[in-house]
Design a protein around this motif. Structure first.
Motif, PDB file in Angstrom:
ATOM      1  N   MET A   1     -25.763 -87.843  44.904  1.00  0.00           N
ATOM      2  CA  MET A   1     -26.913 -87.959  44.028  1.00  0.00           C
ATOM      3  C   MET A   1     -27.967 -86.906  44.366  1.00  0.00           C
ATOM      4  O   MET A   1     -28.590 -86.372  43.474  1.00  0.00           O
ATOM      5  CB  MET A   1     -27.499 -89.356  44.116  1.00  0.00           C
ATOM      6  CG  MET A   1     -28.674 -89.526  43.211  1.00  0.00           C
ATOM      7  SD  MET A   1     -28.699 -91.147  42.527  1.00  0.00           S
ATOM      8  CE  MET A   1     -30.415 -91.323  42.253  1.00  0.00           C
ATOM      9  N   SER A   2     -28.156 -86.607  45.625  1.00  0.00           N
ATOM     10  CA  SER A   2     -29.152 -85.607  46.007  1.00  0.00           C
ATOM     11  C   SER A   2     -28.884 -84.264  45.340  1.00  0.00           C
ATOM     12  O   SER A   2     -29.806 -83.611  44.874  1.00  0.00           O
ATOM     13  CB  SER A   2     -29.164 -85.406  47.522  1.00  0.00           C
ATOM     14  OG  SER A   2     -30.043 -86.277  48.141  1.00  0.00           O
ATOM     15  N   LYS A   3     -27.607 -83.869  45.313  1.00  0.00           N
ATOM     16  CA  LYS A   3     -27.247 -82.577  44.714  1.00  0.00           C
ATOM     17  C   LYS A   3     -27.586 -82.571  43.226  1.00  0.00           C
ATOM     18  O   LYS A   3     -28.124 -81.586  42.716  1.00  0.00           O
ATOM     19  CB  LYS A   3     -25.752 -82.315  44.953  1.00  0.00           C
ATOM     20  CG  LYS A   3     -25.284 -80.988  44.468  1.00  0.00           C
ATOM     21  CD  LYS A   3     -25.789 -79.865  45.332  1.00  0.00           C
ATOM     22  CE  LYS A   3     -25.088 -78.591  44.926  1.00  0.00           C
ATOM     23  NZ  LYS A   3     -25.652 -77.423  45.526  1.00  0.00           N
ATOM     24  N   ALA A   4     -27.313 -83.666  42.531  1.00  0.00           N
ATOM     25  CA  ALA A   4     -27.632 -83.756  41.109  1.00  0.00           C
ATOM     26  C   ALA A   4     -29.140 -83.702  40.897  1.00  0.00           C
ATOM     27  O   ALA A   4     -29.624 -83.041  39.970  1.00  0.00           O
ATOM     28  CB  ALA A   4     -27.054 -85.039  40.508  1.00  0.00           C
ATOM     29  N   GLN A   5     -29.892 -84.379  41.762  1.00  0.00           N
ATOM     30  CA  GLN A   5     -31.351 -84.363  41.674  1.00  0.00           C
ATOM     31  C   GLN A   5     -31.886 -82.952  41.942  1.00  0.00           C
ATOM     32  O   GLN A   5     -32.793 -82.488  41.257  1.00  0.00           O
ATOM     33  CB  GLN A   5     -31.949 -85.357  42.669  1.00  0.00           C
ATOM     34  CG  GLN A   5     -31.753 -86.797  42.291  1.00  0.00           C
ATOM     35  CD  GLN A   5     -32.661 -87.194  41.148  1.00  0.00           C
ATOM     36  OE1 GLN A   5     -33.857 -86.911  41.145  1.00  0.00           O
ATOM     37  NE2 GLN A   5     -32.091 -87.864  40.168  1.00  0.00           N
ATOM     38  N   LEU A   6     -31.307 -82.289  42.928  1.00  0.00           N
ATOM     39  CA  LEU A   6     -31.713 -80.919  43.239  1.00  0.00           C
ATOM     40  C   LEU A   6     -31.441 -80.002  42.057  1.00  0.00           C
ATOM     41  O   LEU A   6     -32.304 -79.212  41.669  1.00  0.00           O
ATOM     42  CB  LEU A   6     -30.977 -80.411  44.483  1.00  0.00           C
ATOM     43  CG  LEU A   6     -31.180 -78.933  44.819  1.00  0.00           C
ATOM     44  CD1 LEU A   6     -32.637 -78.630  45.125  1.00  0.00           C
ATOM     45  CD2 LEU A   6     -30.291 -78.530  45.966  1.00  0.00           C
ATOM     46  N   ASN A   7     -30.259 -80.120  41.468  1.00  0.00           N
ATOM     47  CA  ASN A   7     -29.917 -79.281  40.319  1.00  0.00           C
ATOM     48  C   ASN A   7     -30.867 -79.518  39.151  1.00  0.00           C
ATOM     49  O   ASN A   7     -31.320 -78.565  38.512  1.00  0.00           O
ATOM     50  CB  ASN A   7     -28.469 -79.515  39.895  1.00  0.00           C
ATOM     51  CG  ASN A   7     -27.483 -78.946  40.888  1.00  0.00           C
ATOM     52  OD1 ASN A   7     -27.805 -78.060  41.666  1.00  0.00           O
ATOM     53  ND2 ASN A   7     -26.280 -79.475  40.876  1.00  0.00           N
ATOM     54  N   ALA A   8     -31.189 -80.770  38.883  1.00  0.00           N
ATOM     55  CA  ALA A   8     -32.123 -81.094  37.801  1.00  0.00           C
ATOM     56  C   ALA A   8     -33.503 -80.516  38.092  1.00  0.00           C
ATOM     57  O   ALA A   8     -34.174 -79.986  37.194  1.00  0.00           O
ATOM     58  CB  ALA A   8     -32.202 -82.609  37.613  1.00  0.00           C
ATOM     59  N   PHE A   9     -33.921 -80.594  39.346  1.00  0.00           N
ATOM     60  CA  PHE A   9     -35.218 -80.035  39.734  1.00  0.00           C
ATOM     61  C   PHE A   9     -35.225 -78.528  39.552  1.00  0.00           C
ATOM     62  O   PHE A   9     -36.194 -77.956  39.038  1.00  0.00           O
ATOM     63  CB  PHE A   9     -35.539 -80.414  41.183  1.00  0.00           C
ATOM     64  CG  PHE A   9     -36.848 -79.871  41.685  1.00  0.00           C
ATOM     65  CD1 PHE A   9     -38.051 -80.283  41.130  1.00  0.00           C
ATOM     66  CD2 PHE A   9     -36.883 -78.962  42.723  1.00  0.00           C
ATOM     67  CE1 PHE A   9     -39.272 -79.779  41.592  1.00  0.00           C
ATOM     68  CE2 PHE A   9     -38.083 -78.459  43.201  1.00  0.00           C
ATOM     69  CZ  PHE A   9     -39.284 -78.871  42.636  1.00  0.00           C
ATOM     70  N   GLU A  38     -43.026 -85.675  43.218  1.00  0.00           N
ATOM     71  CA  GLU A  38     -44.087 -85.768  42.210  1.00  0.00           C
ATOM     72  C   GLU A  38     -43.542 -85.523  40.809  1.00  0.00           C
ATOM     73  O   GLU A  38     -44.061 -86.054  39.833  1.00  0.00           O
ATOM     74  CB  GLU A  38     -45.191 -84.760  42.515  1.00  0.00           C
ATOM     75  CG  GLU A  38     -46.000 -85.086  43.749  1.00  0.00           C
ATOM     76  CD  GLU A  38     -46.947 -83.964  44.147  1.00  0.00           C
ATOM     77  OE1 GLU A  38     -46.935 -82.879  43.525  1.00  0.00           O
ATOM     78  OE2 GLU A  38     -47.714 -84.172  45.115  1.00  0.00           O
ATOM     79  N   GLU A  39     -42.487 -84.717  40.720  1.00  0.00           N
ATOM     80  CA  GLU A  39     -41.881 -84.379  39.430  1.00  0.00           C
ATOM     81  C   GLU A  39     -40.743 -85.336  39.052  1.00  0.00           C
ATOM     82  O   GLU A  39     -40.081 -85.144  38.041  1.00  0.00           O
ATOM     83  CB  GLU A  39     -41.353 -82.937  39.456  1.00  0.00           C
ATOM     84  CG  GLU A  39     -42.438 -81.896  39.626  1.00  0.00           C
ATOM     85  CD  GLU A  39     -43.392 -81.838  38.437  1.00  0.00           C
ATOM     86  OE1 GLU A  39     -42.932 -81.992  37.290  1.00  0.00           O
ATOM     87  OE2 GLU A  39     -44.600 -81.638  38.661  1.00  0.00           O
ATOM     88  N   GLY A  40     -40.520 -86.348  39.892  1.00  0.00           N
ATOM     89  CA  GLY A  40     -39.524 -87.363  39.579  1.00  0.00           C
ATOM     90  C   GLY A  40     -38.122 -87.078  40.081  1.00  0.00           C
ATOM     91  O   GLY A  40     -37.154 -87.668  39.602  1.00  0.00           O
ATOM     92  N   HIS A  41     -37.999 -86.185  41.054  1.00  0.00           N
ATOM     93  CA  HIS A  41     -36.693 -85.830  41.614  1.00  0.00           C
ATOM     94  C   HIS A  41     -36.671 -86.182  43.090  1.00  0.00           C
ATOM     95  O   HIS A  41     -37.645 -85.961  43.798  1.00  0.00           O
ATOM     96  CB  HIS A  41     -36.415 -84.339  41.410  1.00  0.00           C
ATOM     97  CG  HIS A  41     -36.441 -83.945  39.981  1.00  0.00           C
ATOM     98  ND1 HIS A  41     -35.366 -84.112  39.153  1.00  0.00           N
ATOM     99  CD2 HIS A  41     -37.427 -83.426  39.214  1.00  0.00           C
ATOM    100  CE1 HIS A  41     -35.685 -83.692  37.932  1.00  0.00           C
ATOM    101  NE2 HIS A  41     -36.939 -83.271  37.956  1.00  0.00           N
ATOM    102  N   THR A  47     -31.273 -81.121  52.173  1.00  0.00           N
ATOM    103  CA  THR A  47     -30.603 -80.679  50.950  1.00  0.00           C
ATOM    104  C   THR A  47     -31.261 -79.412  50.433  1.00  0.00           C
ATOM    105  O   THR A  47     -30.571 -78.462  50.033  1.00  0.00           O
ATOM    106  CB  THR A  47     -30.642 -81.788  49.876  1.00  0.00           C
ATOM    107  OG1 THR A  47     -29.950 -82.937  50.372  1.00  0.00           O
ATOM    108  CG2 THR A  47     -29.999 -81.339  48.569  1.00  0.00           C
ATOM    109  N   TRP A  48     -32.571 -79.363  50.440  1.00  0.00           N
ATOM    110  CA  TRP A  48     -33.292 -78.163  50.005  1.00  0.00           C
ATOM    111  C   TRP A  48     -32.950 -76.975  50.908  1.00  0.00           C
ATOM    112  O   TRP A  48     -32.687 -75.876  50.434  1.00  0.00           O
ATOM    113  CB  TRP A  48     -34.799 -78.398  49.989  1.00  0.00           C
ATOM    114  CG  TRP A  48     -35.546 -77.162  49.617  1.00  0.00           C
ATOM    115  CD1 TRP A  48     -36.226 -76.327  50.446  1.00  0.00           C
ATOM    116  CD2 TRP A  48     -35.630 -76.579  48.314  1.00  0.00           C
ATOM    117  NE1 TRP A  48     -36.738 -75.275  49.739  1.00  0.00           N
ATOM    118  CE2 TRP A  48     -36.396 -75.401  48.435  1.00  0.00           C
ATOM    119  CE3 TRP A  48     -35.152 -76.942  47.066  1.00  0.00           C
ATOM    120  CZ2 TRP A  48     -36.680 -74.587  47.340  1.00  0.00           C
ATOM    121  CZ3 TRP A  48     -35.435 -76.128  45.979  1.00  0.00           C
ATOM    122  CH2 TRP A  48     -36.187 -74.968  46.126  1.00  0.00           C
ATOM    123  N   SER A  49     -32.944 -77.206  52.208  1.00  0.00           N
ATOM    124  CA  SER A  49     -32.639 -76.130  53.167  1.00  0.00           C
ATOM    125  C   SER A  49     -31.244 -75.562  52.933  1.00  0.00           C
ATOM    126  O   SER A  49     -31.050 -74.346  52.965  1.00  0.00           O
ATOM    127  CB  SER A  49     -32.749 -76.634  54.602  1.00  0.00           C
ATOM    128  OG  SER A  49     -34.088 -76.954  54.892  1.00  0.00           O
TER     129      SER A  49
END
Length: 54
Positions: A1-9, A38-41, A47-49
């Motif tokens: 799920m983190s990867k999907a959230q990162l991609n959406a962000f 703050e943007e809902g992700h 994961t960001w790193s």
């Protein structure tokens, strides 16, 4: 799920110059995670790193 959230962000960042500027100015991975939340992700600083390293 983190990867999907990162991609959406990242899609959101690519389409919003002001948001991109905030991300670019972030002091560290934790600051990017705060902006994303703050943007809902939701993803971790680790994961960001991994995304930044490629």
């Amino acid at each position: 799920m983190s990867k999907a959230q990162l991609n959406a962000f990242m899609v959101k960042v690519a389409g919003d110059a002001a948001l991109k500027a905030r991300v670019d100015a972030a002091a560290d991975s934790a600051a990017v995670v705060v902006i994303a939340n703050e943007e809902g992700h939701s993803f971790s600083a680790a994961t960001w790193s991994r995304h930044v390293r490629g």
